[in-house]
Design a protein around this motif. Structure first.
Motif, PDB file in Angstrom:
ATOM      1  N   VAL A 696       0.845  -1.191   0.000  1.00 17.69           N
ATOM      2  CA  VAL A 696       0.000   0.000   0.000  1.00 17.69           C
ATOM      3  C   VAL A 696       0.884   1.245   0.000  1.00 17.69           C
ATOM      4  O   VAL A 696       1.825   1.341   0.770  1.00 17.69           O
ATOM      5  CB  VAL A 696      -0.932  -0.012   1.235  1.00 17.69           C
ATOM      6  N   LEU A 697       0.544   2.208  -0.898  1.00 16.88           N
ATOM      7  CA  LEU A 697       1.358   3.413  -1.040  1.00 16.88           C
ATOM      8  C   LEU A 697       0.700   4.652  -0.452  1.00 16.88           C
ATOM      9  O   LEU A 697       1.375   5.555   0.027  1.00 16.88           O
ATOM     10  CB  LEU A 697       1.665   3.673  -2.518  1.00 16.88           C
ATOM     11  N   GLY A 698      -0.616   4.726  -0.489  1.00 14.29           N
ATOM     12  CA  GLY A 698      -1.312   5.917  -0.026  1.00 14.29           C
ATOM     13  C   GLY A 698      -1.281   7.026  -1.056  1.00 14.29           C
ATOM     14  O   GLY A 698      -1.038   8.191  -0.718  1.00 14.29           O
ATOM     15  N   ARG A 699      -1.580   6.693  -2.329  1.00  7.26           N
ATOM     16  CA  ARG A 699      -1.508   7.672  -3.413  1.00  7.26           C
ATOM     17  C   ARG A 699      -2.772   8.528  -3.428  1.00  7.26           C
ATOM     18  O   ARG A 699      -3.885   8.025  -3.323  1.00  7.26           O
ATOM     19  CB  ARG A 699      -1.338   6.988  -4.758  1.00  7.26           C
ATOM     20  N   LEU A 700      -2.556   9.837  -3.564  1.00  6.79           N
ATOM     21  CA  LEU A 700      -3.638  10.807  -3.664  1.00  6.79           C
ATOM     22  C   LEU A 700      -3.536  11.483  -5.032  1.00  6.79           C
ATOM     23  O   LEU A 700      -2.463  11.959  -5.424  1.00  6.79           O
ATOM     24  CB  LEU A 700      -3.529  11.846  -2.542  1.00  6.79           C
ATOM     25  N   VAL A 701      -4.650  11.503  -5.793  1.00  8.13           N
ATOM     26  CA  VAL A 701      -4.639  12.074  -7.141  1.00  8.13           C
ATOM     27  C   VAL A 701      -4.575  13.595  -7.046  1.00  8.13           C
ATOM     28  O   VAL A 701      -5.400  14.227  -6.385  1.00  8.13           O
ATOM     29  CB  VAL A 701      -5.887  11.641  -7.921  1.00  8.13           C
ATOM     30  N   VAL A 702      -3.562  14.177  -7.689  1.00  4.51           N
ATOM     31  CA  VAL A 702      -3.405  15.641  -7.733  1.00  4.51           C
ATOM     32  C   VAL A 702      -3.230  16.080  -9.177  1.00  4.51           C
ATOM     33  O   VAL A 702      -2.720  15.335 -10.024  1.00  4.51           O
ATOM     34  CB  VAL A 702      -2.193  16.098  -6.892  1.00  4.51           C
ATOM     35  N   ASP A 703      -3.661  17.311  -9.454  1.00  6.76           N
ATOM     36  CA  ASP A 703      -3.527  17.900 -10.793  1.00  6.76           C
ATOM     37  C   ASP A 703      -2.452  18.968 -10.720  1.00  6.76           C
ATOM     38  O   ASP A 703      -2.710  20.115 -10.341  1.00  6.76           O
ATOM     39  CB  ASP A 703      -4.860  18.484 -11.241  1.00  6.76           C
ATOM     40  N   ILE A 704      -1.218  18.573 -11.018  1.00  5.52           N
ATOM     41  CA  ILE A 704      -0.081  19.495 -10.904  1.00  5.52           C
ATOM     42  C   ILE A 704      -0.214  20.647 -11.882  1.00  5.52           C
ATOM     43  O   ILE A 704       0.128  21.797 -11.570  1.00  5.52           O
ATOM     44  CB  ILE A 704       1.238  18.742 -11.112  1.00  5.52           C
ATOM     45  N   ASN A 705      -0.710  20.381 -13.086  1.00  3.26           N
ATOM     46  CA  ASN A 705      -0.871  21.461 -14.071  1.00  3.26           C
ATOM     47  C   ASN A 705      -1.810  22.535 -13.558  1.00  3.26           C
ATOM     48  O   ASN A 705      -1.529  23.741 -13.670  1.00  3.26           O
ATOM     49  CB  ASN A 705      -1.407  20.894 -15.382  1.00  3.26           C
ATOM     50  N   ALA A 706      -2.929  22.102 -12.951  1.00  2.00           N
ATOM     51  CA  ALA A 706      -3.878  23.085 -12.433  1.00  2.00           C
ATOM     52  C   ALA A 706      -3.282  23.860 -11.268  1.00  2.00           C
ATOM     53  O   ALA A 706      -3.514  25.061 -11.116  1.00  2.00           O
ATOM     54  CB  ALA A 706      -5.162  22.373 -11.997  1.00  2.00           C
ATOM     55  N   ILE A 707      -2.496  23.150 -10.445  1.00  2.00           N
ATOM     56  CA  ILE A 707      -1.849  23.830  -9.327  1.00  2.00           C
ATOM     57  C   ILE A 707      -0.861  24.868  -9.832  1.00  2.00           C
ATOM     58  O   ILE A 707      -0.778  25.985  -9.311  1.00  2.00           O
ATOM     59  CB  ILE A 707      -1.164  22.801  -8.416  1.00  2.00           C
ATOM     60  N   GLU A 708      -0.095  24.506 -10.832  1.00  2.00           N
ATOM     61  CA  GLU A 708       0.885  25.439 -11.394  1.00  2.00           C
ATOM     62  C   GLU A 708       0.210  26.648 -12.019  1.00  2.00           C
ATOM     63  O   GLU A 708       0.753  27.746 -12.008  1.00  2.00           O
ATOM     64  CB  GLU A 708       1.720  24.712 -12.439  1.00  2.00           C
ATOM     65  N   MET A 709      -0.990  26.454 -12.540  1.00  2.00           N
ATOM     66  CA  MET A 709      -1.733  27.557 -13.156  1.00  2.00           C
ATOM     67  C   MET A 709      -2.397  28.435 -12.110  1.00  2.00           C
ATOM     68  O   MET A 709      -2.976  29.473 -12.456  1.00  2.00           O
ATOM     69  CB  MET A 709      -2.792  27.009 -14.114  1.00  2.00           C
ATOM     70  N   GLY A 710      -2.342  28.057 -10.814  1.00  2.00           N
ATOM     71  CA  GLY A 710      -2.889  28.902  -9.761  1.00  2.00           C
ATOM     72  C   GLY A 710      -4.341  28.656  -9.462  1.00  2.00           C
ATOM     73  O   GLY A 710      -4.976  29.486  -8.811  1.00  2.00           O
ATOM     74  N   ILE A 711      -4.877  27.541  -9.912  1.00  2.00           N
ATOM     75  CA  ILE A 711      -6.276  27.225  -9.616  1.00  2.00           C
ATOM     76  C   ILE A 711      -6.361  26.774  -8.162  1.00  2.00           C
ATOM     77  O   ILE A 711      -5.799  25.732  -7.785  1.00  2.00           O
ATOM     78  CB  ILE A 711      -6.813  26.145 -10.568  1.00  2.00           C
ATOM     79  N   ALA A 712      -7.049  27.539  -7.354  1.00  2.00           N
ATOM     80  CA  ALA A 712      -7.074  27.289  -5.913  1.00  2.00           C
ATOM     81  C   ALA A 712      -7.744  25.959  -5.574  1.00  2.00           C
ATOM     82  O   ALA A 712      -7.359  25.287  -4.620  1.00  2.00           O
ATOM     83  CB  ALA A 712      -7.794  28.442  -5.198  1.00  2.00           C
ATOM     84  N   GLU A 713      -8.781  25.599  -6.362  1.00  2.00           N
ATOM     85  CA  GLU A 713      -9.492  24.360  -6.064  1.00  2.00           C
ATOM     86  C   GLU A 713      -8.614  23.126  -6.228  1.00  2.00           C
ATOM     87  O   GLU A 713      -8.868  22.076  -5.618  1.00  2.00           O
ATOM     88  CB  GLU A 713     -10.732  24.224  -6.946  1.00  2.00           C
ATOM     89  N   ALA A 714      -7.577  23.210  -7.062  1.00  2.00           N
ATOM     90  CA  ALA A 714      -6.705  22.067  -7.306  1.00  2.00           C
ATOM     91  C   ALA A 714      -5.618  21.920  -6.241  1.00  2.00           C
ATOM     92  O   ALA A 714      -5.069  20.838  -6.053  1.00  2.00           O
ATOM     93  CB  ALA A 714      -6.066  22.177  -8.682  1.00  2.00           C
ATOM     94  N   ASP A 715      -5.284  23.005  -5.543  1.00  2.00           N
ATOM     95  CA  ASP A 715      -4.229  22.981  -4.527  1.00  2.00           C
ATOM     96  C   ASP A 715      -4.737  22.272  -3.262  1.00  2.00           C
ATOM     97  O   ASP A 715      -5.938  22.130  -3.055  1.00  2.00           O
ATOM     98  CB  ASP A 715      -3.793  24.414  -4.211  1.00  2.00           C
TER      99      ASP A 715
END
Length: 837
Positions: A696-715
């Protein structure tokens, strides 16, 4: 003529041998032996072989030495009286029914009495283990030295060696008339002579009659005598013993003395008259065998019944049951028990003695002549008490010290005298700020406590912490590992001495201190002392305000709880206005600084400008840390980023355990169902084993592109232990699961699901086409929108993985199997991504 003489000699010798074989009492005459010697050696050997005899018997030569063998006349026997108790319970041990007398005693007294009675039951009769065997043969023992005063008699044999002008050897037996037949000298009477007198007589006759011949005379075989062992012997009867046997040897041959026989009045009777008595205690206790008289033929060894028995228990060297004679005193009894032990208190010894109606207790002082002079009586139980284990003139050192233990108390002694050196007397982990002096205040063992600074007491002899000591004081030095262990007996003692509703002198401290818990309240202790006892404050403790909770107990109003705010900074600096004396049941709560947090760390690896481990504060987001790491590099593949979180890992581990348990139950249910085909044992074990081996790794899906673009909902806000792995760009697409050839292919823009599936050889027969899905590079899953293949919106991107699961129909409709395979595939893809970094 010579030939006829030889034949006559041979015939005569043969006849002699035959007759000797039938009657062992017949002895060849010296003339026949001399004629046998004149035969050639070969003829002598032939005759010896023909009749199976030793040539030395007839030749008079030295006989072959017989090995001396001591027959085992006594073997181990089971004593019927295994406990050593006398047959008469009134003589020796306390009757079990006597324990009823103590039913009204206290619990402690009952335990002590039961222990003493158990010791009494284990007492054994002294001396009887000497005869813990029984006779296995009645063969007399003859390999003992013959004393000079031994009286010669019929059956005794003398070995005579002649040397000088002529060398000869004879073995001459005393006949029934008391004489021996000496070759060339004729019969010689030895009637009434001792061995020394017979030896002297023979030496003189030989020297006078045989010129030039000297002699050496020794005792050979001894005659056997018949004796009787009667009375309370183990096996009374008639026995054949050596003529040198004594009373003790007769006892051994008969198996010893039975359970009611006397060891101190063994009688030897001869011709109906008492010849002497033998006290075995003389032999056992003093090594005196002067009364062990020699037996004669027809003697009777009589063993009367045992006399009075006295039990001795307690602090003596040899507790046992002893037989006493009339007139013996307590001094004799204690001597039988080898005296008292060093830990005895003979001044308070007792005798339990039977009277006509009951049992009485007699106190005796075994340190005075009057106590030793008391007459011993049958049935007495002498109990020698033990001295107190308490040490009056000592102080005790406990805890984190190099040499713990008891030390002699001296007038004016202080803590520094007991511990003169920090380096030489304390362990490396000793707490120099906290120590306890435990002092007994009364004979009941009640204690009061003094708190001291061990370091100051050793460093400064004039310090107030260098407390004066008293006898029986205990000094406890704490370290950082056994604090609770050393305090436990002290706290228990405080609980026990709290009587009649008195408050227990204990206080609690919790919160941000090094060793929270319960501590004893020492003399004059305040809040500062409680903080020191708890090891001081932890990092991040809030010193401006702490809370002291105190219970006020009133007979009319009950218990009132008060909360008081305390400034710990003033307390620690010793300001008088902040000093508050502790009371029983006080609770001090040390708070933590607002917004205080332990250092938190996150890890960023892969395609960032400055990968590494970063310290974060509460509320910091993933974008903040990415900015601190310099952002992504040109080769980064943000869609393939893997974000791991410990809390997600723990949740996945829990869910995986639940899934494993559900799968086991479903397999068991299928196995018990009568309808349909049951799942095979091998398949079931294979599924469970694969599930148990999942990492088991404990992976959480994140959208790095959206985070880099400054989308607050993705952070997202970061937690301690988070890790982000950003791999380099990946221009491949993998196909896994139930396909003909699971493989990885170069990404081709515009290629559809069907085309990548064909590159892998297509789906297998056991593939479940309806549940096929795409595992995106970011960890998300794309499912088909209809019963047909994926629509155009579900295009394949670089780094994606196509999963074709197994049709569960082939696993007997195990509905959980699809979840299992999904976990296996998703975990494998994440691990593969991380391993490439």
């Amino acid at each position: 003529m010579l030939q006829q003489v030889k034949q006559f000699i041979i015939a005569g010798t043969a006849m002699l041998v035959l007759v000797a074989g039938q009657a062992n009492a017949l002895t060849p005459s010296p003339q026949m032996i001399e004629q046998f010697k004149q035969l050639p050696k070969a003829e002598q050997e032939r005759i010896a072989r023909q009749y199976g005899i030793d040539p030395a018997i007839l030749s008079g030569g030295p006989q072959a030495a017989k090995p001396v063998v001591n027959p085992e006349v006594v073997t181990r026997r089971e004593l019927s009286d295994k406990s050593g108790e006398p047959s008469d319970k009134s003589e020796g041990l306390v009757d079990q029914s006597e324990t009823d007398d103590f039913n009204q005693a206290t619990k402690t007294e009952q335990v002590v009495e039961a222990s003493e009675e158990e010791k009494e039951k284990q007492l054994k009769r002294f001396g009887y283990d000497l005869f813990a065997g029984e006779p296995s043969t009645f063969a007399p023992v003859s390999d003992v030295p013959v004393p000079a005063e031994y009286r010669m008699g019929p059956g005794d044999t003398l070995n005579i060696q002649l040397y000088g002008k002529d060398n000869k050897s004879f073995a001459l037996t005393v006949g029934r008339d008391g004489s021996i037949q000496f070759p060339d000298l004729g019969p010689i009477s030895l009637v009434g002579l001792s061995f020394a007198e017979a030896k002297e007589l023979l030496v003189n006759k030989i020297s006078q009659s045989m010129i030039g011949i000297q002699s050496s005379i020794s005792m050979g075989e001894l005659r056997s005598i018949r004796i009787f062992v009667a009375g309370d012997a183990y096996k009374p009867g008639s026995y054949t013993v050596s003529s040198l046997s004594t009373i003790t040897q007769a006892l051994f041959v008969s198996g010893g003395i039975n359970e009611i026989g006397s060891l101190r009045n063994i009688q030897l009777k001869r011709n109906g008259k008492l010849v002497g008595t033998f006290d075995l205690y003389d032999l056992l206790l003093r090594g005196d065998a002067s009364g062990d008289l020699r037996l004669q033929s027809g003697d009777v060894v009589f063993i009367p019944s045992v006399g009075g028995l006295v039990s001795v228990t307690g602090e003596v060297r040899r507790p046992a049951i002893y037989e006493v004679k009339s007139g013996e005193t307590m001094a004799d009894v204690i001597n039988m028990a080898s005296g008292v032990k060093p830990g005895a208190y003979p001044k308070a010894s007792t005798i339990e003695r039977f009277t006509n109606e009951s049992k009485t207790i007699v106190n005796i002082d075994l340190t005075q002549e009057s106590g030793f002079a008391i007459q011993a009586k049958a049935g007495d139980l002498v109990r020698v008490k033990s001295a107190s284990a308490r040490v009056d003139n000592a102080v005790t050192l406990i805890g984190a010290v190099v040499r713990p233990g008891k030390y002699q108390y001296r007038q004016g002694m202080r803590v520094a005298d007991l511990l003169p050196s920090i380096w030489g007397d304390l362990t490396i982990n000793a707490d120099l700020d906290y120590g306890l002096l435990v002092r007994e205040v009364n004979q009941r063992g009640d204690i009061k406590l003094f708190q001291l600074n061990i370091g100051k007491a050793i460093a400064d002899a004039n310090s107030a912490d260098n407390l004066a000591l008293k006898p029986r004081d205990r000094v406890i030095v704490f370290d950082y590992a056994d604090r609770e262990t050393l305090l436990e007996p002290v706290i228990e003692q405080l609980r026990q001495q709290s009587r009649y509703g008195e408050a227990i002198k204990l206080a609690d401290i919790n919160g941000n201190v090094r060793f929270p818990g319960k501590y004893p309240i020492t003399e004059g202790a305040g809040i500062r002392d409680l903080l020191i006892a708890a090891g001081g404050l932890e990092e991040g403790a809030y010193t401006l305000i702490a809370e002291l909770t105190r219970q006020q107990i009133s007979e009319t109003d009950g218990v009132l709880v008060e909360h008081q705010q305390v400034n710990l900074a003033d307390v620690l600096h010793g300001k008088a206005k902040a000093s508050i004396a502790l009371q029983s049941r006080d609770v001090l709560t040390v708070r933590t600084l607002p917004d205080w947090q332990e250092t938190r760390w996150v890890t960023i690896k892969g395609e960032v400008r400055f990968p590494g481990t970063y310290s974060i504060q509460r509320g910091e987001s993933l974008k903040d840390v990415l900015d601190r790491a310099g952002g992504l590099t040109q080769d980064a593949a943000p869609r393939s980023a893997v974000f791991l979180r410990e809390s997600v890992k723990q949740k996945e581990q829990t869910e995986l355990a639940k899934l494993s348990d559900e799968l086991r139950r479903e397999i068991a249910a299928k196995a018990l169902t009568k309808d349909g085909v049951t799942v095979g044992y091998a398949d079931a074990q294979s599924m469970l084993k694969e599930l148990e081996n999942v990492k088991v790794l404990g992976r959480l899906v994140v959208d790095i592109n959206a985070i880099e673009m400054g989308i607050a909902e993705a952070d997202l806000k970061l937690e301690d232990g988070d890790a982000l792995y950003i791999p380099p760009q990946n221009q491949t697409v993998s196909v896994m699961g139930q396909v003909q050839h699971p493989s990885t292919h170069r990404y081709k823009q515009g290629y559809t699901f069907d085309q990548y599936l064909e590159l892998a050889g297509g789906a297998r027969k056991r593939a479940d086409d309806d549940r096929s899905y795409i595992l995106r590079a970011d960890g998300s899953v794309a499912l088909p929108d209809s019963s047909f293949w994926f629509s155009a919106s579900d295009d394949i991107q670089p780094g994606d993985t196509i999963i074709v699961p197994l049709d569960t129909e082939y696993k007997d409709n195990l509905t959980l199997w699809s979840q299992v395979t999904q976990i296996l595939y998703n975990t494998a893809v994440a691990i593969a991504t991380i391993s490439r970094l």
